[in-house]
Design an enzyme around this catalytic site. Structure first.
Site, short mmCIF file in Angstrom:
data_model
loop_
_atom_site.label_atom_id
_atom_site.label_comp_id
_atom_site.label_asym_id
_atom_site.label_seq_id
_atom_site.Cartn_x
_atom_site.Cartn_y
_atom_site.Cartn_z
N CYS A 34 3.25 -4.61 6.75
CA CYS A 34 2.96 -4.35 5.33
C CYS A 34 4.19 -3.82 4.60
O CYS A 34 5.18 -3.39 5.22
CB CYS A 34 1.84 -3.32 5.21
SG CYS A 34 0.22 -3.97 5.67
N HIS A 61 0.86 -1.20 0.00
CA HIS A 61 0.00 0.00 0.00
C HIS A 61 0.89 1.24 0.00
O HIS A 61 2.10 1.20 0.30
CB HIS A 61 -0.96 0.02 1.20
CG HIS A 61 -0.28 0.10 2.52
ND1 HIS A 61 0.21 1.28 3.06
CD2 HIS A 61 -0.02 -0.87 3.45
CE1 HIS A 61 0.74 1.03 4.24
NE2 HIS A 61 0.61 -0.26 4.51
#
Length: 534
Positions: A509, A488
């Site tokens: 992430c 992301h």
């Protein structure tokens, strides 16, 4: 001269008179009639110079034309005599033959299907007497074993039901031509008395009648051999029904048989189904049709065929119907899963710089749905039609090649050691960017795990929610769903790459610059492999 003439006339008259008398006398001797005498007298009055009596022309002509019938009468008489003689010979011959047939059997006389044409009574009586005196019964058993039952073994006493005279009394000797035209059958059998206990004891002394050494017959059946429908012939065995054997021995003795082939009798138990039985033939045809079926499996670029050589062993006949064993079908599915599944299997990977690494922690690959495939394969097999089939999967990979390569040429490579991400499409590098991965601080609590994964989906925009945060992002591309880890954008970061991840990394992430995240968002697709390593 005149005197002479007169004398001559007198003489002529005398001569004529004498001649007439002779004729009369002659006619009288041969029984002539008065008319014949008168005719003779008239003849005497024939004028001088006649010499020979002159008859009217027509009478002379009729008498000359009348034939002499004496030879014809003789021939007719000879024919009658010959015919009488021939007739007498024929009658005598017929009588002689008829008398001969009073002591001999007519043509086509059969006793117990044996031809006794023209046999004398003495011959037949002698045969019967000799047969009784020399009688014995030979038993022929399966396997070539033979046993002889002698009269003294069982105290056998035999008497015939018929004699030669009784048979001949049913044949009229004088009608022998009639009897020559048709077959005459007579049954010669015997009344026999014997010691039944002795017979039973004798039979049980034979090794082949030891029940422990007998084999029960087996029915013919249909099976599968090398993937083909095959009829296994029946097995006759050698199991004897003892009571039935005693009965047929009794029948043989009564019929006067000298040899009893037990193997051709019903004393042996027989299989109910033979290779020629309609039921067996139909089973074989039905099975042969089933075995023509081929199921072609396809998993991406890998395929194989399931044929009767494999599934043939899964079939059995249940109450006349061919059924597939679900247990064996499941066993097959489990086997192909163990062979073709790549999910969780360690794999080698060549990195962007050419190094080959081994990745043990993989949440990526093919994994067949065993329960689902067992159910589907059962349906296909029971349908009995050839088809092409892809099994259902719990997990999918990008591609499948022989040798287990399921990553292919399009993937995202994450080099966490270098904090850099690469995107390859059809083997070509189409994108790369620095990144920041999970923090190694706090004993690596948020460390991004290495391994092989897949893009689960992509979303824009999205909100990331954790235990202690709720962060909106523009581009969200998760690849480890259980841990909530994905790619992301991280607009709050001003720098990426280097050693940032060691102390100020993410919660797991892979953080990317906004522009880089946008570019990657437009490249990735659901199921695209993600390879992570340090």
């Amino acid at each position: 001269m005149n005197n002479n003439t007169d004398d001559n006339n007198i003489d002529k008259d005398n001569v004529n008179t004498d001649a007439a008398e002779e004729i009369v006398a002659e006619e009288t001797i041969f029984g002539g009639t008065e008319t014949q005498t008168e005719t003779a007298a008239s003849d005497a009055a024939i004028p001088d110079g006649a010499g020979i009596p002159i008859f009217p022309d027509n009478e002379a002509s009729d008498e000359a034309d009348e034939p002499d019938d004496k030879p014809a009468k003789k021939t007719h008489r000879a024919l009658k005599i010959t015919a009488a003689i021939c007739g007498a010979v024929v009658v005598c011959t017929y009588i002689v033959i008829s008398i001969w047939f009073m002591f001999h059997y007519n043509y086509k006389t059969y006793i117990n299907d044996i031809d006794y044409s023209f046999y004398s009574l003495d011959d037949v009586d002698a045969y019967i007497e000799s047969y009784i005196q020399d009688y014995s019964l030979t038993l022929k058993l399966r396997g070539g074993e033979e046993h002889v039952i002698k009269p003294e073994d069982i105290s056998l006493d035999i008497k015939p039901n018929i004699t030669a005279k009784k048979i001949i009394s049913e044949q009229n000797g004088f009608l022998w031509p009639y009897y020559m035209l048709k077959r005459k059958d007579y049954d010669l059998y015997y009344s026999a008395s014997y010691d039944e206990d002795a017979l039973e004891k004798l039979l049980k002394s034979y090794d082949s009648l030891d029940e422990s050494k007998m084999e029960k017959p087996e029915d013919a059946y249909v099976t599968i051999k090398d993937g083909e429908s095959t009829i296994i012939p029946e097995s006759e065995g050698n199991y004897l029904d003892f009571d039935r054997l005693c009965c047929i021995i009794d029948e043989a003795i009564v019929k006067g048989e000298s040899v009893l082939d037990v193997s051709e009798s019903d004393a042996y138990e027989s299989p109910e189904l033979t290779a020629d039985s309609e039921e067996i033939v139909n089973e074989q045809k039905e099975l042969a049709k089933i075995l023509e079926m081929t199921i072609t499996y396809e998993i991406d670029q890998v395929s194989w065929k399931l044929t009767s050589k494999e599934y043939g062993d899964w079939i059995s006949n249940v109450k006349g119907k061919w059924k597939f064993s679900e247990d064996k079908v499941r066993e097959y599915v489990e086997n192909i899963a163990s062979r073709y599944d790549t999910y969780g299997v360690p794999r080698n990977f060549r990195t962007h710089n050419g190094d080959v690494i081994t990745l043990a922690n993989t949440w990526y690959g093919w994994m067949i749905d065993v329960d689902g495939e067992t159910e589907e394969l059962m349906k296909l097999l029971e349908a009995g039609e050839s088809t092409t089939h892809t099994p259902p999967f719990d997990c999918y990979a990008a591609v499948y090649h022989d040798g287990g390569d399921d990553i292919g040429d399009s993937y995202i490579e994450c080099d966490f050691g270098q904090q850099h991400v690469y995107a390859y499409v059809d083997g070509n590098l189409v994108w790369d960017s620095d990144c920041v991965t999970g923090s190694l601080a706090n004993n690596g609590k948020y460390r991004t795990p290495e391994g092989v994964y897949t893009i689960l989906y992509k979303k824009t925009p999205a909100v990331l929610i954790g235990d202690d945060y709720e962060t909106p992002v523009t581009y969200w591309m998760p690849f480890i769903g259980e841990l909530g880890i994905g790619f992301h954008d991280a607009s709050w970061r001003s720098s990426f790459g280097g050693d940032i991840y060691k102390n100020s990394g993410s919660h797991g992430c892979v953080n990317l610059p906004v522009s880089a995240a946008e570019q990657l968002f437009n490249i990735v697709y659901d199921g695209m492999p993600v390879i992570c390593y340090y």
